[in-house]
Design a protein around this motif. Structure first.
Motif, short mmCIF file in Angstrom:
data_model
loop_
_atom_site.label_atom_id
_atom_site.label_comp_id
_atom_site.label_asym_id
_atom_site.label_seq_id
_atom_site.Cartn_x
_atom_site.Cartn_y
_atom_site.Cartn_z
N VAL A 1 -38.94 13.70 64.43
CA VAL A 1 -39.57 14.61 65.40
C VAL A 1 -39.64 13.93 66.77
N GLY A 2 -39.20 14.65 67.79
CA GLY A 2 -39.23 14.12 69.16
C GLY A 2 -37.98 13.39 69.57
N SER A 3 -37.03 13.23 68.65
CA SER A 3 -35.80 12.50 68.99
C SER A 3 -34.72 13.44 69.51
N LEU A 4 -33.74 12.82 70.15
CA LEU A 4 -32.57 13.56 70.67
C LEU A 4 -31.31 12.89 70.15
N SER A 5 -30.44 13.67 69.52
CA SER A 5 -29.17 13.15 68.98
C SER A 5 -28.02 14.03 69.45
N PHE A 6 -26.82 13.47 69.39
CA PHE A 6 -25.63 14.22 69.80
C PHE A 6 -24.64 14.25 68.65
N ALA A 7 -23.98 15.40 68.50
CA ALA A 7 -23.06 15.57 67.37
C ALA A 7 -21.80 16.30 67.80
N LYS A 8 -20.79 16.18 66.94
CA LYS A 8 -19.51 16.86 67.13
C LYS A 8 -19.10 17.48 65.79
N PRO A 9 -18.14 18.40 65.78
CA PRO A 9 -17.72 19.00 64.51
C PRO A 9 -16.87 18.05 63.68
N GLU A 10 -16.95 18.20 62.39
CA GLU A 10 -16.14 17.42 61.47
C GLU A 10 -14.66 17.65 61.75
N GLY A 11 -13.88 16.55 61.76
CA GLY A 11 -12.45 16.65 61.98
C GLY A 11 -12.02 16.40 63.41
N LEU A 12 -12.95 16.37 64.35
CA LEU A 12 -12.60 16.11 65.75
C LEU A 12 -12.66 14.60 65.99
N GLU A 13 -11.50 13.97 66.07
CA GLU A 13 -11.41 12.52 66.23
C GLU A 13 -11.22 12.13 67.69
N GLU A 14 -11.83 11.02 68.08
CA GLU A 14 -11.77 10.59 69.48
C GLU A 14 -10.38 10.17 69.91
N ASP A 15 -9.52 9.78 68.98
CA ASP A 15 -8.17 9.36 69.35
C ASP A 15 -7.18 10.53 69.34
N SER A 16 -7.66 11.74 69.12
CA SER A 16 -6.77 12.90 69.12
C SER A 16 -6.46 13.33 70.54
N HIS A 17 -5.31 13.98 70.69
CA HIS A 17 -4.86 14.41 72.02
C HIS A 17 -5.79 15.45 72.63
N GLU A 18 -6.40 16.28 71.80
CA GLU A 18 -7.23 17.37 72.29
C GLU A 18 -8.72 17.02 72.34
N PHE A 19 -9.07 15.75 72.12
CA PHE A 19 -10.49 15.41 72.01
C PHE A 19 -11.27 15.78 73.27
#
Length: 356
Positions: free
Chosen positions: A224-242
């Motif tokens: 409670v009170g925290s802030l987190s960041f998320a992305k969808p499963e399968g979206l990799e940072e080394d992908s061309h479309e990231f």
């Protein structure tokens, strides 16, 4: 006695102080006038005039065909096609064809106009003395009369072939500018309406992946009170479309005590007080990363738009036009946080084509 020692008073009236001969009326140079007008071949030979008319019309027709070729180039040549043009070398087929066709279209209009003026329009020179900028009634009437005379002598009304082809070429050339707008990029279609979460369904949900650890998230990971960041499963940072996808898919997760959530619809889209909102500000698309725990307010650092996350992320301050879109979340059979559908609204700044 030399001219240098001669007094100005002793010079004849027909000479100045240097002995230069002066015109009888006192001007240093007499007006030589205009040479006698010599008629052109097209002025005395109607066949030559007709031939010149056809040549001018041909240039205007070539301009029209080049404009059509310019437009067709967008359809024929893919943007990544490279061709060899001697002696230029390897060039983009699209850029080369666009430059060539547009250049020919504009050149033919100019060349046709010049050829028309030099062969068919009147070439009589009409000298006029300089006068005050403001014209009197007589001068204005004379200008109007000269305009009418010039229009008649140009043959614009009489030479219909030239007139029609000129109008056609001038009407088509602006289409090149309209087609250039297509080169601003591919049409968005409905891509602005959806994100990478659109594939999520109740039968096949998408896991929320922590942006920092790159691991699936569980409710107990978020206090409670925290802030987190998320992305969808399968979206990799080394992908061309990231970078393209994360600009729409980025999530901001906060956990609020359920009794502190003011908006019932927003509470129902969350899970045990965990709410998932788009991280993209609805003003100009800046990423939101500032969260005030006590008030549950999220602040955009770019222009200070402020959203109340406990009340459906509605705008309480700043230039943003609408609340942050919310993503409906739950947990799967393994206890991981998952999304069961796309955002309830298109993410990012407002635009006039928004369907919702």
């Amino acid at each position: 006695m030399s001219h240098d020692n001669m007094s100005k008073d002793t010079l004849p009236e027909s000479h100045d102080s240097h002995g230069t001969e002066v015109a009888a009326h006192g001007d240093p140079f007499a007006d030589p006038g205009l040479p006698a007008h010599e008629p052109r071949r097209t002025d005395i030979d109607e066949r030559a005039a007709k031939r010149a008319e056809r040549q001018v019309s041909l240039l205007f027709i070539l301009s029209m065909l080049s404009t059509v070729g310019f437009i067709a180039s967008f359809v024929i040549f893919p943007i990544d096609k490279i061709v060899y043009i001697f002696p230029i070398g390897h060039v983009s087929a699209l850029n080369f064809s666009l430059g060539l066709t547009l250049g020919v279209a504009l050149f033919c209009i100019g060349a046709g106009a010049v050829h028309w003026a030099r062969t068919l329009m009147s070439d009589h020179e009409l000298p006029a003395e300089r006068h005050a900028i403001e014209a009197d009634d007589e001068v204005r009437a004379d200008v109007i009369e000269q305009f009418k005379t010039g229009a008649a002598e140009s043959g614009f009304g009489r030479r219909k072939m030239i007139r029609n082809t000129l109008i056609g070429s001038m009407a088509l050339v602006p289409l090149s500018g309209v087609v250039l707008l297509r080169d601003l990029g591919p049409l968005p279609e409905d891509k602005l309406e959806h994100t990478g979460w659109k594939e999520a369904t109740k039968a096949k949900p998408i896991q929320l992946i922590n942006m920092n650890t790159n691991e699936p998230m569980k409710p107990e990971d978020i206090v409670v009170g925290s802030l987190s960041f998320a992305k969808p499963e399968g979206l990799e940072e080394d992908s061309h479309e990231f970078q393209v996808q994360i600009a729409k898919d980025a999530l901001m997760l906060i956990r609020i005590a359920p009794e502190d959530i003011k908006d019932k619809e927003s509470r129902d889209k969350g899970f045990e007080g965990i709410l998932a909102y788009s991280k993209i500000c609805t003003h100009v698309g800046c990423p939101i990363s500032l969260y005030e725990q006590q008030t549950h307010h999220a602040l955009c650092p770019c222009h200070q738009s402020t959203f109340d996350l406990a009340d459906g992320a509605r705008v309480i301050f700043g230039p943003a036009g609408h609340p942050l879109p919310q993503l409906k979340i739950t947990v799967d059979e393994k206890g991981y946080l998952v999304a069961t559908g796309d955002f309830d609204e298109p993410v990012g700044p407002s635009y006039w084509e928004r369907s919702r």
